[in-house]
Scaffold this motif. Structure first.
Motif, PDB file in Angstrom:
ATOM      1  N   ASP A 136       0.803  -1.225   0.000  1.00  0.00           N
ATOM      2  CA  ASP A 136       0.000   0.000   0.000  1.00  0.00           C
ATOM      3  C   ASP A 136       0.840   1.281   0.000  1.00  0.00           C
ATOM      4  O   ASP A 136       0.524   2.249   0.679  1.00  0.00           O
ATOM      5  N   LEU A 137       1.923   1.265  -0.773  1.00  0.00           N
ATOM      6  CA  LEU A 137       2.754   2.463  -0.890  1.00  0.00           C
ATOM      7  C   LEU A 137       2.262   3.307  -2.059  1.00  0.00           C
ATOM      8  O   LEU A 137       1.698   2.794  -3.023  1.00  0.00           O
ATOM      9  N   SER A 138       2.499   4.591  -1.972  1.00  0.00           N
ATOM     10  CA  SER A 138       2.098   5.509  -3.038  1.00  0.00           C
ATOM     11  C   SER A 138       3.132   5.461  -4.165  1.00  0.00           C
ATOM     12  O   SER A 138       4.285   5.076  -3.946  1.00  0.00           O
ATOM     13  N   PRO A 139       2.741   5.871  -5.378  1.00  0.00           N
ATOM     14  CA  PRO A 139       3.710   5.914  -6.478  1.00  0.00           C
ATOM     15  C   PRO A 139       4.968   6.744  -6.163  1.00  0.00           C
ATOM     16  O   PRO A 139       6.068   6.309  -6.498  1.00  0.00           O
ATOM     17  N   PRO A 140       4.857   7.908  -5.490  1.00  0.00           N
ATOM     18  CA  PRO A 140       6.088   8.625  -5.143  1.00  0.00           C
ATOM     19  C   PRO A 140       7.006   7.829  -4.194  1.00  0.00           C
ATOM     20  O   PRO A 140       8.230   7.863  -4.340  1.00  0.00           O
ATOM     21  N   GLU A 141       6.419   7.104  -3.253  1.00  0.00           N
ATOM     22  CA  GLU A 141       7.232   6.276  -2.357  1.00  0.00           C
ATOM     23  C   GLU A 141       7.916   5.154  -3.141  1.00  0.00           C
ATOM     24  O   GLU A 141       9.092   4.853  -2.918  1.00  0.00           O
ATOM     25  N   ILE A 142       7.174   4.539  -4.053  1.00  0.00           N
ATOM     26  CA  ILE A 142       7.736   3.462  -4.872  1.00  0.00           C
ATOM     27  C   ILE A 142       8.856   4.014  -5.750  1.00  0.00           C
ATOM     28  O   ILE A 142       9.905   3.380  -5.906  1.00  0.00           O
ATOM     29  N   ALA A 143       8.647   5.198  -6.306  1.00  0.00           N
ATOM     30  CA  ALA A 143       9.671   5.824  -7.152  1.00  0.00           C
ATOM     31  C   ALA A 143      10.962   6.042  -6.366  1.00  0.00           C
ATOM     32  O   ALA A 143      12.055   5.799  -6.878  1.00  0.00           O
ATOM     33  N   GLU A 144      10.831   6.454  -5.128  1.00  0.00           N
ATOM     34  CA  GLU A 144      12.022   6.664  -4.304  1.00  0.00           C
ATOM     35  C   GLU A 144      12.733   5.337  -4.034  1.00  0.00           C
ATOM     36  O   GLU A 144      13.954   5.246  -4.134  1.00  0.00           O
ATOM     37  N   ILE A 145      11.964   4.297  -3.732  1.00  0.00           N
ATOM     38  CA  ILE A 145      12.556   2.987  -3.455  1.00  0.00           C
ATOM     39  C   ILE A 145      13.236   2.420  -4.699  1.00  0.00           C
ATOM     40  O   ILE A 145      14.351   1.906  -4.627  1.00  0.00           O
ATOM     41  N   LEU A 146      12.564   2.528  -5.843  1.00  0.00           N
ATOM     42  CA  LEU A 146      13.099   1.973  -7.088  1.00  0.00           C
ATOM     43  C   LEU A 146      14.077   2.921  -7.774  1.00  0.00           C
ATOM     44  O   LEU A 146      14.655   2.569  -8.802  1.00  0.00           O
ATOM     45  N   GLN A 147      14.213   4.123  -7.229  1.00  0.00           N
ATOM     46  CA  GLN A 147      15.105   5.147  -7.777  1.00  0.00           C
ATOM     47  C   GLN A 147      14.785   5.438  -9.238  1.00  0.00           C
ATOM     48  O   GLN A 147      15.628   5.324 -10.127  1.00  0.00           O
ATOM     49  N   CYS A 148      13.507   5.769  -9.448  1.00  0.00           N
ATOM     50  CA  CYS A 148      13.059   6.132 -10.785  1.00  0.00           C
ATOM     51  C   CYS A 148      11.995   7.222 -10.638  1.00  0.00           C
ATOM     52  O   CYS A 148      11.639   7.618  -9.533  1.00  0.00           O
ATOM     53  N   SER A 149      11.470   7.676 -11.752  1.00  0.00           N
ATOM     54  CA  SER A 149      10.453   8.727 -11.712  1.00  0.00           C
ATOM     55  C   SER A 149       9.082   8.153 -11.365  1.00  0.00           C
ATOM     56  O   SER A 149       8.843   6.952 -11.517  1.00  0.00           O
ATOM     57  N   VAL A 150       8.183   9.032 -10.927  1.00  0.00           N
ATOM     58  CA  VAL A 150       6.817   8.622 -10.634  1.00  0.00           C
ATOM     59  C   VAL A 150       6.143   8.134 -11.917  1.00  0.00           C
ATOM     60  O   VAL A 150       5.401   7.157 -11.905  1.00  0.00           O
ATOM     61  N   LYS A 151       6.426   8.796 -13.045  1.00  0.00           N
ATOM     62  CA  LYS A 151       5.860   8.361 -14.331  1.00  0.00           C
ATOM     63  C   LYS A 151       6.327   6.949 -14.677  1.00  0.00           C
ATOM     64  O   LYS A 151       5.546   6.141 -15.189  1.00  0.00           O
ATOM     65  N   ALA A 152       7.577   6.634 -14.375  1.00  0.00           N
ATOM     66  CA  ALA A 152       8.095   5.283 -14.642  1.00  0.00           C
ATOM     67  C   ALA A 152       7.361   4.265 -13.767  1.00  0.00           C
ATOM     68  O   ALA A 152       7.029   3.167 -14.236  1.00  0.00           O
ATOM     69  N   VAL A 153       7.088   4.629 -12.526  1.00  0.00           N
ATOM     70  CA  VAL A 153       6.349   3.731 -11.626  1.00  0.00           C
ATOM     71  C   VAL A 153       4.938   3.516 -12.156  1.00  0.00           C
ATOM     72  O   VAL A 153       4.445   2.386 -12.200  1.00  0.00           O
ATOM     73  N   GLU A 154       4.282   4.593 -12.562  1.00  0.00           N
ATOM     74  CA  GLU A 154       2.922   4.471 -13.099  1.00  0.00           C
ATOM     75  C   GLU A 154       2.907   3.578 -14.336  1.00  0.00           C
ATOM     76  O   GLU A 154       2.000   2.762 -14.517  1.00  0.00           O
ATOM     77  N   SER A 155       3.935   3.692 -15.159  1.00  0.00           N
ATOM     78  CA  SER A 155       4.044   2.848 -16.342  1.00  0.00           C
ATOM     79  C   SER A 155       4.260   1.386 -15.947  1.00  0.00           C
ATOM     80  O   SER A 155       3.643   0.481 -16.519  1.00  0.00           O
ATOM     81  N   LEU A 156       5.137   1.155 -14.961  1.00  0.00           N
ATOM     82  CA  LEU A 156       5.374  -0.216 -14.480  1.00  0.00           C
ATOM     83  C   LEU A 156       4.088  -0.823 -13.937  1.00  0.00           C
ATOM     84  O   LEU A 156       3.792  -1.992 -14.194  1.00  0.00           O
ATOM     85  N   LEU A 157       3.331  -0.026 -13.179  1.00  0.00           N
ATOM     86  CA  LEU A 157       2.077  -0.522 -12.611  1.00  0.00           C
ATOM     87  C   LEU A 157       1.079  -0.860 -13.711  1.00  0.00           C
ATOM     88  O   LEU A 157       0.424  -1.906 -13.673  1.00  0.00           O
ATOM     89  N   GLN A 158       0.980   0.023 -14.689  1.00  0.00           N
ATOM     90  CA  GLN A 158       0.038  -0.205 -15.781  1.00  0.00           C
ATOM     91  C   GLN A 158       0.432  -1.451 -16.585  1.00  0.00           C
ATOM     92  O   GLN A 158      -0.414  -2.311 -16.861  1.00  0.00           O
ATOM     93  N   ARG A 159       1.712  -1.570 -16.941  1.00  0.00           N
ATOM     94  CA  ARG A 159       2.164  -2.743 -17.702  1.00  0.00           C
ATOM     95  C   ARG A 159       2.036  -4.009 -16.859  1.00  0.00           C
ATOM     96  O   ARG A 159       1.651  -5.062 -17.368  1.00  0.00           O
ATOM     97  N   GLY A 160       2.365  -3.908 -15.563  1.00  0.00           N
ATOM     98  CA  GLY A 160       2.263  -5.068 -14.676  1.00  0.00           C
ATOM     99  C   GLY A 160       0.833  -5.558 -14.565  1.00  0.00           C
ATOM    100  O   GLY A 160       0.577  -6.771 -14.641  1.00  0.00           O
TER     101      GLY A 160
END
Length: 174
Positions: A136-160
């Motif tokens: 239950d982490l937010s996209p900005p938190e995930i971006a910080e953990i994965l060291q990528c942009s929030v847009k990249a996280v949103e793309s990963l979530l959508q593709r996943g």
């Protein structure tokens, strides 16, 4: 910098749950949690506070779980090769049973099937989905953990999600 025991008390459940989501077995998650905290203890003096402590701990736990999964795959391949040799029998390195606490017996088979499909996703998509929907982490938190942009996280979530839906649809069509 908080003391190690304070870090352990504050983050032990977070690490255990994350390990459980990756490894899907209580025993393996407990062992991985111990290993993660050994690593945290050893690396604590090198923590430079470039990110939050929680983010740093997530990265260590994720990397450890991915290493465990890679090791399992190597062991499985090795066992397969051994089975091809004369005189060898059953694979002694079968994956551990699905043992997720809090899952009712009648739900276990369906959840195990879902986790099998999640495990087939690319690592970055799997990690993003686990962090978003299980931790239950937010996209900005995930971006910080994965060291990528929030847009990249949103793309990963959508593709996943798309890939997971496709895998689930393919398994239902069989």
């Amino acid at each position: 910098m908080p003391a190690f025991l304070e870090i352990y008390d504050t983050h032990q459940h977070l690490v255990f749950n994350l390990c459980l989501h990756y490894l899907q077995n209580r025993h393996d998650a407990e062992e991985a949690t111990q290993d993660v905290f050994v690593k945290i203890h050893a690396k604590l003096p090198t923590f430079q506070e470039k990110s939050s402590l929680k983010t740093w701990i997530y990265r260590i736990a994720i990397n450890h779980c991915l290493d465990v999964l890679k090791s399992r795959r190597r062991q499985k391949r090795f066992a397969f090769v051994l089975n091809l040799l004369p005189g060898q029998q059953d694979n002694p390195l079968d994956p551990p049973d699905f043992d997720h606490p809090g899952v009712l017996l009648e739900d276990r088979e369906a959840l195990e099937s879902l986790f099998q499909k999640i495990n087939e996703l690319p690592e970055n998509q799997k990690t993003a989905l686990i962090l978003r929907y299980l931790d239950d982490l937010s996209p900005p938190e995930i971006a910080e953990i994965l060291q990528c942009s929030v847009k990249a996280v949103e793309s990963l979530l959508q593709r996943g999600k798309h890939n997971l839906e496709k895998k689930l649809g393919d398994s239902e069509g069989r």
